[in-house]
Write a protein that holds these residues in place. Structure first.
Motif: not given
Length: 150
Positions: A132, A136, A138, A148
């Protein structure tokens, strides 16, 4: 018994092709296809799996026999755990499904249940954070979607 390795190699090539094809189904990242996208890692895994499978087909182990004893049962359990893991990934999210899968596999390999599931939880959180924030990319949060950050 070289025939067993060759059958396994063919099955793994089919899996590599299916995995690579699945990576083509990822949506294109915003802003075009520049740099590393979400499909890069699956492409690499598919390529490594295909090359390894070809090695099994071309140079099988001459003394290979299928493990029909306890080892064979443990392998079938591991495959079942991984199939259930893929089915739970979206609804439960990456962290919880990884906790369950890694914890169960560690437990089956001899760890105590507490150590096994703590290991699964730590693995899920660490890999989630790496993907994450460092990469980068998800990963699904599932039931933990309240965590989140927008």
């Amino acid at each position: 018994m070289t025939f067993n390795d060759r059958i396994f190699g063919v099955l793994l090539i089919v899996l590599a092709v299916a995995y690579g094809w699945g990576a083509t189904q990822f949506p294109e990242p915003f802003g075009g296809a520049e740099g590393v996208g979400p499909e890069t890692f699956p492409y690499l895994l598919a390529a490594v799996l295909a090359v390894s499978s070809l090695y099994l087909i071309v140079r099988p182990d001459p003394d290979n026999a299928w493990p029909w004893s306890r080892t064979g049962v443990e392998l079938l359990i591991a495959v079942a755990v991984l199939i259930v893991y893929t089915m739970l990934l979206q609804p439960l999210g990456f962290i919880l499904s990884t906790l369950l899968a890694v914890g169960t596999l560690c437990w089956r390999m001899g760890a105590t249940p507490i150590k096994a599931y703590v290991t699964g939880g730590v693995a899920g959180v660490v890999v989630f954070l790496v993907f994450n924030f460092a990469l980068d990319l998800a990963l699904p949060l599932g039931l933990l979607s309240f965590l989140e950050v927008n």
